[in-house]
Enzyme design. Structure first.
Site, mmCIF file in Angstrom:
data_model
loop_
_atom_site.group_PDB
_atom_site.id
_atom_site.type_symbol
_atom_site.label_atom_id
_atom_site.label_comp_id
_atom_site.label_asym_id
_atom_site.label_seq_id
_atom_site.Cartn_x
_atom_site.Cartn_y
_atom_site.Cartn_z
ATOM 1 C CG ASP A 1 32.150 -72.201 54.234
ATOM 2 O OD1 ASP A 1 31.161 -72.351 54.984
ATOM 3 O OD2 ASP A 1 32.711 -73.159 53.670
ATOM 4 C CD GLU B 1 29.576 -77.709 55.220
ATOM 5 O OE1 GLU B 1 29.574 -78.952 55.157
ATOM 6 O OE2 GLU B 1 29.352 -76.976 54.234
ATOM 7 C CD GLU B 2 30.142 -75.615 50.883
ATOM 8 O OE1 GLU B 2 30.293 -76.813 50.565
ATOM 9 O OE2 GLU B 2 29.043 -75.051 50.866
ATOM 10 N NE ARG C 1 16.937 -91.299 58.147
ATOM 11 C CZ ARG C 1 17.491 -92.440 58.555
ATOM 12 N NH1 ARG C 1 18.702 -92.429 59.111
ATOM 13 N NH2 ARG C 1 16.856 -93.574 58.399
#
Length: 398
Positions: free
Chosen positions: A87, A144-145, A184
């Site tokens: 998106d 996703e946004e 990480r």
């Protein structure tokens, strides 16, 4: 803690030049034709067609406009998933290059065009000449946004329909040297919570404030008091941000309004921290409203869960990147970001890792994500796709 064994990298050359060129062409096409969350019909159609052309089993409409490609080799029972977003953002593009967005007020200002292109390139390479034993699952996610796409795919039975052992994703990062990898163990991206505080008073003439209940005065004090949540409610070693982003009234020059609406955003790395912010916000807003004879209603919404890498998978990413690109190109203990990504919802269900791939420090490649002059760096397409192909081949060795 025991760390994962360093992957043995198959000996072969980098991705073919014609595939690298194709990835650039796909990326420019997607950039020129951006689509917002759950409207990625053209984008998903193009991706599905390319996957099918390579003999990859394609499942469309997963979680709305999501695409899942499944590629099986040999008899291995292992299954690894890689996710990319599709998106765009509701931002008018200010770049003037030839492939700039042709859709008004919409652009790929976060690099999802690049993420999708490099995963598509990796999938096609693996289908044509990859060497592995097991199942590779390619997830092309919508929306996703807004933080809804991952959960939509999960609710649509993603993990039941496509069983996997682990899931991985990357995001380009402006400000980091091109192609450099940062990862990480533990929290790498934050929760995002949103809030809405509605203060209701009694409107009146600006010259007669004693005849009303002024929600602006109450609201101003609420905004100031909210800043004490992090400084006085949180353990100083915990990271959190509470930001008021809008203050809306119905007043005009000579009218004290009857209502104020305060909205904003809160970030942290754990649901427990969100609980502290939520409770403190309700107590502060309600107390100040009561002191001013106003009524108060608070809505606190959990939009994005934190993205928390599992130790083994984060170590796999760091070791493989060091093997492929050199140890100097990898930061295996990068600082976490208070930005958010709904990939965290996948990690609530399966082990996995999310890492950053440097987008560059200069020009449009170095501009912040969500900036109208940002652009994904085509020079990192090959490195991202190469990483994905080697990840599948090392995690599912033939």
């Amino acid at each position: 803690m025991e760390t994962a064994r360093a992957p043995e990298t198959p000996a072969r050359a980098s991705l073919p030049e014609d595939l690298c060129r194709q990835m650039g062409e796909w990326r420019h096409d997607l950039h020129r034709n951006p689509e917002l969350g759950f409207s990625e019909k053209r984008t998903s159609g193009i991706i599905a067609a390319h996957l099918r052309s390579a003999g990859i089993a394609v499942h469309e409409g997963v979680g709305g406009t999501g695409i899942v490609g499944v590629l099986q080799r040999g008899t291995g029972s292992g299954a690894i998933a890689i996710r990319a977003e599709m998106d765009a953002l509701p931002i008018p593009e200010e770049n003037d290059f030839g492939y700039a967005s042709a859709t008004p007020d919409t652009m790929h200002a976060c690099g999802h065009d690049g993420h999708a292109s490099m995963l598509l390139g990796a999938a096609l390479y693996l289908a044509r000449q990859g060497t592995f034993d097991g199942t590779a699952v390619f997830i092309f996610q919508p929306d996703e946004e807004n933080g809804r796409g991952a959960r939509a795919m999960i609710s649509d039975g993603l993990f039941e329909r496509f069983p996997i052992d682990a899931i991985y994703a990357l995001h380009n990062l402006p400000g980091l040297a091109p192609g450099r990898v940062a990862v990480r163990s533990g929290a790498v991206m934050a929760c995002e919570d949103t809030f809405r505080i509605e203060l209701t008073g009694k409107g009146t003439h600006a010259a007669m404030p004693h005849r009303g209940v002024d929600p602006i005065v109450a609201g101003a004090q609420v905004v100031s008091a909210l800043q004490t949540i992090v400084s006085r409610e949180m353990d100083p070693v915990e990271s959190a941000v509470v930001s008021v982003t809008d203050f809306m009234t119905s007043g005009v020059r000579n009218v004290i309004p009857g209502q104020v609406v305060i909205t904003g955003d809160a970030r942290s790395y754990s649901p427990q921290t969100g609980d502290v912010i939520d409770a403190a916000m309700r107590r502060i807003a309600s107390g100040i409203a009561a002191a001013h004879r106003a009524e108060c209603a608070v809505r606190y919404n959990r939009e994005f869960t934190a993205t928390i890498n599992t130790p083994r998978e984060a170590d796999i990413v760091a070791r493989l990147a060091a093997t492929l690109f050199g140890a100097d190109e990898v930061d295996a203990d990068c600082p976490p970001l208070l930005a958010s990504d709904d990939f965290g919802a996948f990690l609530e269900h399966r082990p996995g890792a999310y890492f950053f791939l440097g987008n560059g420090t200069d020009g449009s490649n170095g501009r912040a994500l969500h900036n109208p002059r940002y652009d994904f760096n085509d020079d990192i397409l090959a490195r991202g796709a190469e990483f994905w192909t080697r990840l599948i081949e090392t995690r599912l060795p033939a």
